[in-house]
Design an enzyme around this catalytic site. Structure first.
Site, mmCIF file in Angstrom:
data_model
loop_
_atom_site.group_PDB
_atom_site.id
_atom_site.type_symbol
_atom_site.label_atom_id
_atom_site.label_comp_id
_atom_site.label_asym_id
_atom_site.label_seq_id
_atom_site.Cartn_x
_atom_site.Cartn_y
_atom_site.Cartn_z
ATOM 1 N N PRO A 1 43.997 34.139 37.959
ATOM 2 C CA PRO A 1 45.304 34.606 37.479
ATOM 3 C C PRO A 1 45.504 34.345 35.985
ATOM 4 O O PRO A 1 46.101 35.161 35.291
ATOM 5 C CB PRO A 1 46.301 33.798 38.327
ATOM 6 C CG PRO A 1 45.545 33.468 39.583
ATOM 7 C CD PRO A 1 44.115 33.278 39.158
ATOM 8 N N VAL B 1 43.265 34.334 33.494
ATOM 9 C CA VAL B 1 42.591 35.364 32.686
ATOM 10 C C VAL B 1 43.189 36.743 33.005
ATOM 11 O O VAL B 1 43.277 37.609 32.124
ATOM 12 C CB VAL B 1 41.058 35.325 32.905
ATOM 13 C CG1 VAL B 1 40.371 36.398 32.068
ATOM 14 C CG2 VAL B 1 40.494 33.956 32.526
ATOM 15 N N GLU C 1 42.463 41.891 40.583
ATOM 16 C CA GLU C 1 42.074 41.203 41.823
ATOM 17 C C GLU C 1 41.991 39.721 41.483
ATOM 18 O O GLU C 1 41.006 39.270 40.911
ATOM 19 C CB GLU C 1 40.718 41.726 42.320
ATOM 20 C CG GLU C 1 40.712 43.190 42.718
ATOM 21 C CD GLU C 1 41.397 43.456 44.058
ATOM 22 O OE1 GLU C 1 41.849 42.502 44.712
ATOM 23 O OE2 GLU C 1 41.492 44.625 44.434
ATOM 24 N N CYS D 1 37.396 33.782 47.028
ATOM 25 C CA CYS D 1 38.816 33.971 46.684
ATOM 26 C C CYS D 1 39.698 33.989 47.919
ATOM 27 O O CYS D 1 40.853 33.574 47.853
ATOM 28 C CB CYS D 1 38.992 35.257 45.894
ATOM 29 S SG CYS D 1 38.372 36.707 46.760
HETATM 30 P P1 NAD Z 1 37.530 33.915 35.413
HETATM 31 O O1 NAD Z 1 38.877 34.530 35.346
HETATM 32 O O2 NAD Z 1 37.279 32.657 34.687
HETATM 33 O O3 NAD Z 1 36.416 34.946 34.848
HETATM 34 C C1 NAD Z 1 36.307 36.281 35.323
HETATM 35 C C2 NAD Z 1 35.712 37.152 34.216
HETATM 36 O O4 NAD Z 1 36.588 37.134 33.091
HETATM 37 C C3 NAD Z 1 34.345 36.713 33.712
HETATM 38 O O5 NAD Z 1 33.538 37.849 33.522
HETATM 39 C C4 NAD Z 1 34.653 36.020 32.386
HETATM 40 O O6 NAD Z 1 33.608 36.128 31.438
HETATM 41 C C5 NAD Z 1 35.883 36.777 31.919
HETATM 42 N N1 NAD Z 1 36.766 35.939 31.082
HETATM 43 C C6 NAD Z 1 36.940 34.588 31.147
HETATM 44 N N2 NAD Z 1 37.854 34.182 30.231
HETATM 45 C C7 NAD Z 1 38.270 35.297 29.588
HETATM 46 C C8 NAD Z 1 39.201 35.542 28.539
HETATM 47 N N3 NAD Z 1 39.884 34.550 27.963
HETATM 48 N N4 NAD Z 1 39.379 36.816 28.123
HETATM 49 C C9 NAD Z 1 38.716 37.843 28.704
HETATM 50 N N5 NAD Z 1 37.806 37.669 29.691
HETATM 51 C C10 NAD Z 1 37.584 36.417 30.133
HETATM 52 O O7 NAD Z 1 37.200 33.789 36.968
HETATM 53 P P2 NAD Z 1 35.917 33.184 37.662
HETATM 54 O O8 NAD Z 1 35.883 31.709 37.445
HETATM 55 O O9 NAD Z 1 34.714 33.984 37.290
HETATM 56 O O10 NAD Z 1 36.264 33.490 39.198
HETATM 57 C C11 NAD Z 1 37.115 32.681 39.954
HETATM 58 C C12 NAD Z 1 38.491 33.280 40.112
HETATM 59 O O11 NAD Z 1 38.396 34.629 40.519
HETATM 60 C C13 NAD Z 1 39.294 32.583 41.197
HETATM 61 O O12 NAD Z 1 40.626 32.459 40.809
HETATM 62 C C14 NAD Z 1 39.177 33.546 42.384
HETATM 63 O O13 NAD Z 1 40.200 33.435 43.341
HETATM 64 C C15 NAD Z 1 39.190 34.857 41.689
HETATM 65 N N6 NAD Z 1 38.564 35.887 42.494
HETATM 66 C C16 NAD Z 1 39.347 36.872 42.992
HETATM 67 C C17 NAD Z 1 38.776 37.839 43.804
HETATM 68 C C18 NAD Z 1 39.583 38.965 44.397
HETATM 69 O O14 NAD Z 1 38.987 39.900 44.897
HETATM 70 N N7 NAD Z 1 40.901 38.905 44.365
HETATM 71 C C19 NAD Z 1 37.407 37.789 44.076
HETATM 72 C C20 NAD Z 1 36.651 36.761 43.528
HETATM 73 C C21 NAD Z 1 37.235 35.819 42.727
#
Ligand code: NAD
Length: 477
Positions: A199, A201, A219, A253
């Protein structure tokens, strides 16, 4: 690394974006067969690389091969098969009815591609959550730029070869790297952005999208509860919770984040849960740490975060019911269950996203509903109950992206169900037809006969006749 110099098939981000703009215009009126052919290419590639996918994810976080087959390869293949077999139907214009006031005209809805789309994916199901949205984007006739997570480099390498082998960068391109690459991409006026991640990001992505008024599908994550009442088969519930929670080492997730259980059955449930952990993740009795069926925490940062959550809860007086063992070098945290977790413990405040399961209890089901409603709306909610009254109460009184009754996590695997969250767990839906719609513009088309319109009598000047016609319109139509 300077983002502008980030290479995708030797092209810069801007060059690729401009090239994709041209392609997306050319693709606008392509026959649906061309889209299906692209999807079939992806399908063939995945089937041919099943073992490579297993190896890459094992290298990334020791994800067991069968778990990779089930939660990555199978899910993506299901999405592909479903989309390929329904796409001809989905792309057809839909005739809609005409109100009497507009009599003579005909109206329809056409699904047109949005154009150039951006997919930013997370690390926890790095293949599935990169390719499944790509399937929807391509099915809807869009070009795609994919930015996978930097935390799963072996999977990214594989995704890069897939994209390079099948597509020209002017069609589908991949830019790997950390958040700086995502931020560079987010400066561009994409026609749709599909983001899967946290959430925090998600908010950054939405702010960037607002600059260009790009549409978004978010998502996101959050704390998904599992309610267990006193009517269920506790062995069955324990086994399902155990699989849903500890598969992928809890980094899912829609894994149950915490349990809300009827106090009268808590002890029995905990016994069943301990047995289920042994049955599923330590069937040979060699310890879960040595079991080939249990993945690892993705990296040191997340290991420390989870270890701190555990220590904080135990310091505040939580009772350790199972697990608790950690191995920093191995990024290993055992399937861990805690009860008596006091209010204020960090583990109850933030999405856990790891193999730690707090158990909370209630005397009346309404208390569980109130607790859930006092928190942000979850991505998923699970209810284990044989009582139809209890099921109806929870369905009617709570709000969440999805609900599974007497099971967990598998709602993700049904491509006929829209998948997504609500508010802080995300918005916009994906999978199957909903995924196709997310990447399509629903264009309304009204066709009138030349020289005719039923509305002409109400045009100005507003003579007595026009006013009478407006009166009739208000009264009867
Ligand atoms: P994250 O938000 O840290 O990263 C996701 C993507 O965003 C990565 O590719 C990353 O490089 C990019 N990113 C990170 N910081 C950024 C920024 N400041 N600006 C732009 N892009 C940025 O998430 P994560 O650690 O990879 O995944 C875990 C999270 O994702 C958990 O909260 C999980 O619940 C959620 N998730 C949701 C679903 C769904 O379908 N709803 C599925 C899987 C994971």
């Amino acid at each position: 690394m300077s983002p502008q110099k980030t290479k995708s098939n030797n092209s810069t981000i801007l060059e690729v974006f401009e090239a994709q703009r041209i392609t997306s215009t050319l693709w606008r009126d392509e026959p649906v067969q061309a889209r299906i052919k692209r999807l079939e290419e992806i399908q063939k590639w995945i089937l041919a690389h099943r073992l490579d996918i297993q190896k890459a994810l094992f290298k990334d976080f020791k994800k067991p091969a069968s778990e990779v087959d089930l939660t990555e390869t199978y899910v993506v293949l299901t999405e592909l098969k479903h989309t390929i077999s329904h796409l001809r139907q989905w792309v057809k214009p839909i005739k809609v009815e005409t109100p009497i006031a507009l009599i003579g005209s005909q109206s329809s809805v056409r699904y047109e591609p949005k154009g150039v789309t951006l997919i930013i994916s997370p690390w926890n199901f790095p293949l599935n959550l990169s390719i499944a949205p790509m399937v929807s984007a391509i099915a809807a006739g869009n070009t795609v730029i994919l930015k996978p997570s930097e935390l799963t480099p072996n999977c990214t390498k594989l995704l890069t070869s897939m994209v390079k082998e099948i597509f020209n960068p002017s069609e589908v391109a991949i830019f790997s790297g950390d958040k700086s690459v995502a931020q560079e991409l987010l400066k561009l006026p994409f026609d749709h952005i599909f983001f899967t991640g946290s959430p925090t990001v998600g908010k950054i992505v939405m702010k960037s999208a607002a600059e260009h008024l790009s549409s978004v599908t978010l998502e996101l994550g959050g704390k998904s509860p599992a309610i267990i009442d006193d009517t269920v088969d506790l062995k069955d519930a324990a086994e399902k919770v155990c699989w849903g929670k500890f598969m992928n080492c809890g980094q899912t997730c829609i894994a149950p984040d915490y349990i809300l259980i009827d106090k009268s059955v808590q002890d029995e449930f905990l016994d069943e849960l301990r047995l289920a952990i042994d049955r599923l993740f330590d069937s040979e009795g060699i310890g879960v740490e040595n079991s080939p069926d249990y993945a690892r925490i993705i990296n040191d940062h997340h290991f420390d975060r989870l270890n701190n959550l555990l220590a904080d809860a135990l310091d505040l007086g939580a009772t350790l019911e199972a697990g608790g063992l950690v191995n920093e070098q191995e990024c290993y945290i055992a399937p861990t269950v805690m009860s008596d977790v006091p209010d204020g413990a960090e583990v109850l405040e933030h999405e856990i996203f790891g193999p730690i399961l707090p158990i909370l209890n209630f005397d009346e089901l309404a208390e569980a509903v109130d607790y859930i409603n006092s928190k942000p709306k979850p991505l998923a909610l699970y209810l284990f109950s044989k009582s139809s009254d209890n099921r109806e109460l929870v369905l009617a009184k709570t709000s969440s992206g999805s609900v599974a009754i007497n099971d967990c996590v598998i709602q993700f695997m049904n491509p006929y169900l829209p998948f997504g969250g609500i508010n802080s767990s995300g918005f916009g839906k994906s999978h199957g037809h909903q995924g196709f719609k997310a990447f399509s513009n629903m264009k309304s088309v009204l066709k009138q006969k030349i020289g005719l319109t039923s509305i002409k009598p109400v045009y100005p000047p507003y003579t007595a006749i026009a006013k009478n016609a407006i009166d009739l319109l208000l009264k009867y139509f």
